[in-house]
Write a protein that holds these residues in place. Structure first.
Motif, PDB file in Angstrom:
ATOM      1  N   GLY A 104     -47.039  32.528 -15.858  1.00 25.53           N
ATOM      2  CA  GLY A 104     -48.142  32.841 -16.784  1.00 25.53           C
ATOM      3  C   GLY A 104     -47.896  34.187 -17.449  1.00 25.53           C
ATOM      4  N   MET A 105     -47.736  34.171 -18.749  1.00 22.85           N
ATOM      5  CA  MET A 105     -47.308  35.393 -19.440  1.00 22.85           C
ATOM      6  C   MET A 105     -48.436  36.108 -20.178  1.00 22.85           C
ATOM      7  N   HIS A 106     -49.681  35.608 -20.051  1.00 19.91           N
ATOM      8  CA  HIS A 106     -50.828  36.371 -20.591  1.00 19.91           C
ATOM      9  C   HIS A 106     -52.014  36.084 -19.682  1.00 19.91           C
ATOM     10  N   ASN A 107     -51.950  36.678 -18.494  1.00 14.73           N
ATOM     11  CA  ASN A 107     -52.842  36.279 -17.407  1.00 14.73           C
ATOM     12  C   ASN A 107     -53.530  37.512 -16.805  1.00 14.73           C
ATOM     13  N   HIS A 108     -54.743  37.767 -17.246  1.00 12.41           N
ATOM     14  CA  HIS A 108     -55.406  38.982 -16.751  1.00 12.41           C
ATOM     15  C   HIS A 108     -55.998  38.794 -15.355  1.00 12.41           C
ATOM     16  N   LEU A 262     -44.688  39.377 -28.898  1.00  9.72           N
ATOM     17  CA  LEU A 262     -45.957  39.440 -29.637  1.00  9.72           C
ATOM     18  C   LEU A 262     -46.919  38.454 -29.008  1.00  9.72           C
ATOM     19  N   GLU A 263     -48.129  38.897 -28.742  1.00  9.26           N
ATOM     20  CA  GLU A 263     -49.142  38.054 -28.087  1.00  9.26           C
ATOM     21  C   GLU A 263     -49.928  37.248 -29.123  1.00  9.26           C
ATOM     22  N   HIS A 264     -50.511  36.143 -28.641  1.00  9.58           N
ATOM     23  CA  HIS A 264     -51.449  35.330 -29.425  1.00  9.58           C
ATOM     24  C   HIS A 264     -50.792  34.583 -30.577  1.00  9.58           C
ATOM     25  N   GLY A 265     -49.636  34.016 -30.329  1.00 10.87           N
ATOM     26  CA  GLY A 265     -48.994  33.177 -31.340  1.00 10.87           C
ATOM     27  C   GLY A 265     -48.945  33.914 -32.671  1.00 10.87           C
ATOM     28  N   THR A 315     -45.936  34.834 -27.498  1.00 11.26           N
ATOM     29  CA  THR A 315     -46.742  34.221 -26.438  1.00 11.26           C
ATOM     30  C   THR A 315     -47.831  33.345 -27.040  1.00 11.26           C
ATOM     31  N   SER A 316     -47.794  32.076 -26.690  1.00 13.46           N
ATOM     32  CA  SER A 316     -48.834  31.132 -27.101  1.00 13.46           C
ATOM     33  C   SER A 316     -50.025  31.277 -26.152  1.00 13.46           C
ATOM     34  N   LEU A 386     -38.066  32.080 -28.774  1.00  8.46           N
ATOM     35  CA  LEU A 386     -38.495  31.963 -27.371  1.00  8.46           C
ATOM     36  C   LEU A 386     -40.025  32.015 -27.318  1.00  8.46           C
ATOM     37  N   LEU A 387     -40.634  30.827 -27.163  1.00  7.61           N
ATOM     38  CA  LEU A 387     -42.097  30.734 -27.041  1.00  7.61           C
ATOM     39  C   LEU A 387     -42.439  30.723 -25.560  1.00  7.61           C
TER      40      LEU A 387
END
Ligand SMILES: [Zn+2]
Length: 494
Positions: A104-108, A262-265, A315-316, A386-387
């Motif tokens: 998980g690459m955007h996991n708070h 870059l975050e959020h697609g 990052t999607s 790389l997504l």
């Protein structure tokens, strides 16, 4: 920790390197009494027969295989009918599928609290971010996430301590890449932020947290180009990567400064936003740019070529944006069950408000922006980009740790990726970004036994990723249902 006598060389090595613990610590020597209740299968020699394996490479599933787990490692994948070496505990995986543990690459590790939120969406300031140090790690692990990046921290010392305690076997949870505090200038929307004042301040903040042992950094919406450049330079000096949820700095500007991710697609690129001032966040925060940047347009092609040429990962984070699409799928009962009554209420207020916007221009615009993003994410992958993936809990309160990691895979399939491609984005691609693809991200002999087993066949029906039975981390099988039971009604509280 008990101190043992160290050689002079070991002492020198300890003091000359920063305190940073690697994302993948060696397996804990023992697991504490607090962890034991959640263990379904202790580490050992396991042979799971008649199992379908989706190995994370994007290839077709391996049918009717035997998976050998040797302690903390994957021993072998044997074809149907192979003889099982002596000494293995035999298990039957008929009707079940093994997948690599999600990365998980955007996991708070927190919840987003809007004080005194009412049904009209009004709330009082300041927005506060309480830690979910108890519930979030359990929710991630229970749902198949074996490695995660915090992607912006609020109580950074707490997150570092949590990682240490999990790695030592004292607490239950996934492997953690601890991201430093949000690197943010004036105008942050929550209060618990240091406000960066100039490039030297950005450099100092990065240097300080690198020395405290964080694994990565994240820049936020109100940082200047000069500050971002200084932060990236300092992070790289420490061998650490930096990502960004940007607004004041556009995607092409950030690429030129050397950003890694870059975050959020494609949702928060402001390069075509009307009235965009250099170093200032625009009112549209990227939506106008995304509306103009249709997939295949010259602007899209140029941006995607720039990202691919500079090896910038994207990052999607679809689950958090799907929450803004009116009449999006509601949270399932299993998700509502882990939330506090107040967190459920806040989520329902927000869901009703979004639903009430159905048919308005604002909703239509967002719907189109969402569709454009899906197309751009597909174009990015088709172009060799790389997504990577992560859900971004908690947004409006409807993105729940772990469950939303599974939802991300489902939304990638809705976006047009095949199920095995979506699984690769959620596993191997994240491992590749972290530089750990030789150890995690796929199911292969010799790799870490970080994987999960579900009932059903996600290659045919991606929603089957929700049917988690057991999650292996370093060869220890954790009981998904017990972990979920332990946080019932707690998410939003602690
Ligand atoms: Zn986030």
């Amino acid at each position: 920790m008990k101190l043992r006598s160290l050689t002079a060389a070991a002492v020198a090595a300890l003091s000359s390197t920063a305190m940073a613990a690697p994302v993948l610590a060696p397996p804990a020597a023992s697991l504490s009494a607090d962890v034991q209740p959640y263990i379904h299968l202790p580490a050992g020699q396991l042979a799971i027969q008649h199992l379908r394996i989706i190995d994370g490479t994007g290839g077709a599933p391996i049918e009717d295989a035997t998976l050998l787990i040797d302690g903390a490692k994957i021993g072998a994948i044997l074809p149907a009918g192979s003889a099982i070496p002596a000494g293995y505990r035999m298990m039957d995986g008929t009707g079940e599928t093994a997948l690599p543990g999600l990365v998980g690459m955007h996991n708070h590790l927190y919840y987003l609290q809007r004080p005194n939120l009412d049904p009209t969406g009004r709330f009082e300031q300041p927005i506060i971010i309480p830690q979910m140090t108890f519930s979030a790690p359990r929710l991630y692990l229970a749902n198949g996430v074996t490695t995660m990046r915090t992607t912006g921290s609020v109580e950074t010392y707490t997150d570092l301590a949590l990682k240490r305690e999990i790695d030592a076997g004292h607490l239950v949870g996934p492997h953690i890449d601890v991201t430093g505090p949000y690197l943010e200038g004036a105008g942050a929307f929550f209060i618990q932020n240091h406000v960066i004042s100039d490039p030297e301040d950005a450099r100092k903040e990065v240097a300080f947290w690198a020395d405290q042992g964080v694994n990565s950094f994240k820049a936020y919406m109100n940082i200047s180009r000069a500050e971002l450049g200084a932060a990236i330079k300092e992070a790289h000096k420490h061998g650490l990567k930096l990502t960004g949820h940007l607004c004041s700095v556009t995607y092409p500007e950030a690429v030129a400064l050397g950003i890694d991710n870059l975050e959020h697609g494609f949702f928060v690129n402001t390069q075509l936003d009307p009235g965009k001032q250099p170093d200032k966040c625009s009112d549209g925060t990227g939506t106008p740019t995304l509306l103009k940047m249709t997939p295949g347009s010259p602007e899209a092609n140029a941006l995607i070529k720039l990202l691919v040429d500079h090896h910038v990962a994207v990052t999607s984070t679809l689950p958090v944006f799907a929450q803004s699409v009116p009449l999006h799928e509601p949270l399932q009962p299993r998700q509502m069950d882990v939330m506090t009554p107040q967190a459920k209420e806040a989520y329902l207020f927000s869901r009703n408000l979004t639903a009430s916007r159905a048919g308005t221009q604002r909703a239509k615009d967002f719907d189109q922006a969402y569709k454009n993003d899906l197309g751009l994410e597909r174009q990015f992958v088709a172009s060799g980009g790389l997504l990577i993936a992560g859900p971004d809990p908690t947004g409006n309160g409807g993105t729940i740790p772990g469950f939303a990691d599974q939802r991300e895979l489902e939304l990638l399939v809705e976006a047009g990726f095949s199920p095995v491609e979506a699984i690769k984005i959620g596993t191997l691609n994240g491992a590749t970004y972290l530089g750990l693809a030789d150890r995690i991200g796929t199911i292969a002999a010799g790799k870490n036994a970080d994987l999960f087993i579900v009932k059903g066949n996600p290659a045919a029906n991606i929603n089957d990723v929700e049917n988690v039975i057991v999650v292996f981390k370093d060869g220890v099988g954790y009981d998904s249902a017990k972990l979920l039971q332990s946080v019932k009604g707690r998410f939003g509280q602690y």
